[in-house]
Design an enzyme around this catalytic site. Structure first.
Site, PDB file in Angstrom:
ATOM      1  N   SER A 123      27.555  78.442  39.387  1.00 42.01           N
ATOM      2  CA  SER A 123      27.909  77.906  37.960  1.00 42.01           C
ATOM      3  C   SER A 123      26.814  77.701  37.316  1.00 42.01           C
ATOM      4  O   SER A 123      25.733  77.119  37.998  1.00 42.01           O
ATOM      5  CB  SER A 123      28.820  76.759  38.313  1.00 42.01           C
ATOM      6  OG  SER A 123      28.866  76.089  36.881  1.00 42.01           O
ATOM      7  N   GLU A 125      26.631  75.105  35.610  1.00 49.76           N
ATOM      8  CA  GLU A 125      26.454  73.771  35.769  1.00 49.76           C
ATOM      9  C   GLU A 125      25.295  73.279  36.762  1.00 49.76           C
ATOM     10  O   GLU A 125      24.706  72.128  36.654  1.00 49.76           O
ATOM     11  CB  GLU A 125      27.705  72.968  36.333  1.00 49.76           C
ATOM     12  CG  GLU A 125      28.944  72.727  35.337  1.00 49.76           C
ATOM     13  CD  GLU A 125      28.239  71.263  34.509  1.00 49.76           C
ATOM     14  OE1 GLU A 125      28.324  70.982  33.419  1.00 49.76           O
ATOM     15  OE2 GLU A 125      28.025  70.300  35.224  1.00 49.76           O
ATOM     16  N   TYR A 147      29.887  67.865  41.141  1.00 50.86           N
ATOM     17  CA  TYR A 147      30.267  69.141  40.841  1.00 50.86           C
ATOM     18  C   TYR A 147      29.118  69.975  40.969  1.00 50.86           C
ATOM     19  O   TYR A 147      29.039  70.860  41.765  1.00 50.86           O
ATOM     20  CB  TYR A 147      31.239  69.584  39.657  1.00 50.86           C
ATOM     21  CG  TYR A 147      31.517  70.885  39.609  1.00 50.86           C
ATOM     22  CD1 TYR A 147      32.534  71.638  40.188  1.00 50.86           C
ATOM     23  CD2 TYR A 147      30.848  71.865  38.402  1.00 50.86           C
ATOM     24  CE1 TYR A 147      32.893  73.051  39.937  1.00 50.86           C
ATOM     25  CE2 TYR A 147      31.142  72.926  38.235  1.00 50.86           C
ATOM     26  CZ  TYR A 147      32.102  73.632  39.054  1.00 50.86           C
ATOM     27  OH  TYR A 147      32.197  75.035  38.799  1.00 50.86           O
TER      28      TYR A 147
END
Ligand code: NAP
Ligand code: GDD
Length: 320
Positions: A123, A125, A147
């Site tokens: 990801s 992120e 996360y």
């Protein structure tokens, strides 16, 4: 007929990837965790064409058993605790599923048949507080949520199994991708669902957090193609997948409300409840490697994506 095992098949990406693989003649096996309610809503239209079987990222033996039974040629690991705010309230569960879960499935593959090709859903992120603009494969990671931290672990363990055991383990570093099937708590779908409700007289306001955050938003249907392409590449590698454009949450609101003839400023209320302990302010991809080596490019514009999502929510809610 090749067989693909998909973890996270009940999620947004799982449903689009299943459609793509069925269209290419695959037998698709979906790993679904046990639930007291039905979670196959996104797969209703293709449920008869696939095999659904139980397993859980927290339980390694369930994954070993699945791989032994179905002998997949390709495994797509899409399962994760994927909602960023939940990762602060459930950090250990997130680490277990989104992080360690990747090692469990890699180990299952290594033990049963290390020739199976593996895709890990990494990801953007992971870039978090970005060290470079735009972000590419070589940009250092600086995750800003539990996360993001768990995804960094998942990415590196994938690279490590590739390098240690010569396994075909690919990591797709995907920027935000959305669709009418996006979960209702993610900001894009929260906006389009509430816009449709307001237009139909079923809601009066939309409460949001940070309107200035910028994301590189694409269409999930385009992105699952990149996952498949990564597993057809001559060798396993890591690829950034995104549109190369960025837009603020505020702009998403403006377009979504504007599409139904409303001004977002009349309805959007900023609510501190939706601010995050640490924010990712700006994400923008450089997908050049994927374009050059895989031949992948995004097909859906930002405006088309927003309109498709509002249109779909309007249609669904007016039927009720
Ligand atoms: P999603 O809609 O939240 O789907 C997540 C899937 O994981 C669901 O099928 C869920 O099952 C399953 N799952 C969660 N915990 C599990 C467990 N312990 N065991 C087995 N299955 C479990 O996510 P998505 O948007 O499709 O994203 C797919 C993957 O890509 C995720 O790994 C996500 O982190 C990653 N990713 C997403 C984006 C994006 O913008 N969408 C970008 C980059 C990376 P239930 O239906 O039972 O909850
Ligand atoms: N969810 C949500 N709800 N986000 C809001 C809200 C709100 O009410 N108001 C503002 N935002 C802002 C968040 O602060 C964030 O900056 C941005 O909108 C996007 O939030 P999400 O849609 O929840 O997505 P995300 O970027 O945190 O994470 C998604 O993309 C990642 C890829 O970068 C998820 O799909 C992750 O699983 C994925 O890895």
């Amino acid at each position: 007929m090749p067989t693909a095992l998909i973890t996270g098949i009940t999620g947004q990406d799982g449903s689009y990837l299943t459609e793509l693989l069925l269209g290419k003649g695959y037998q698709v096996v979906g790993m679904v965790r046990r639930s007291s309610t039905v979670t196959l809503e996104r797969l209703e239209h293709i449920q008869d064409d696939i095999i659904i079987t139980q397993g859980d990222l927290h339980d390694q033996s369930s994954m070993v058993a699945l791989i032994e039974e179905f002998k997949p040629d390709e495994v797509y690991n899409l399962a994760a605790q994927s909602f960023v705010p939940t990762s602060w309230s459930q950090p250990l569960l997130t680490a277990e599923a989104t992080g360690l879960g990747v090692t469990r499935i890699l180990e299952a593959i290594r033990l049963v048949n290390p020739k199976i090709k593996f895709y890990q859903a990494s990801s953007s992120e992971m870039f978090g507080k970005v060290m470079e603009v735009p972000q590419r494969e070589s940009t250092p990671f600086y995750p800003r949520s539990p996360y993001g931290v768990a995804k960094v672990y998942g990415h590196w363990i994938t690279v490590n199994y590739r390098e240690s055991f010569d396994m075909f383990a690919a990591s797709g570093i995907l920027f935000n991708h959305e669709s009418p099937r996006r979960g209702l708590e993610f900001v894009t779908r929260k906006i389009t669902n509430t816009v449709a409700k307001i237009k139909l007289g079923q809601a009066k306001e939309l409460r949001l957090g940070n309107l200035e955050a910028q994301r590189d938003w694409g269409f999930a249907g385009d992105y699952v193609e990149a996952m498949w392409m990564m597993l057809q590449h001559p060798h396993a590698d890591s690829f950034v997948i995104g549109t190369g454009e960025t837009h603020a949450v505020r702009e998403f609101c403006e377009l979504a409300f504007g599409y139904v003839g409303l001004n977002y400023q009349d309805y959007v209320i900023q609510d501190p409840r939706f601010y995050r302990p640490a924010e990712v302010d700006l994400l923008i991809s450089d997908p050049t490697k994927a374009t050059n080596e895989l031949g992948w490019t995004t097909k859906t514009s930002f405006r088309t994506l927003v309109e498709m999502m509002v249109e779909s929510d309007l249609k669904r809610l007016s039927k009720k």
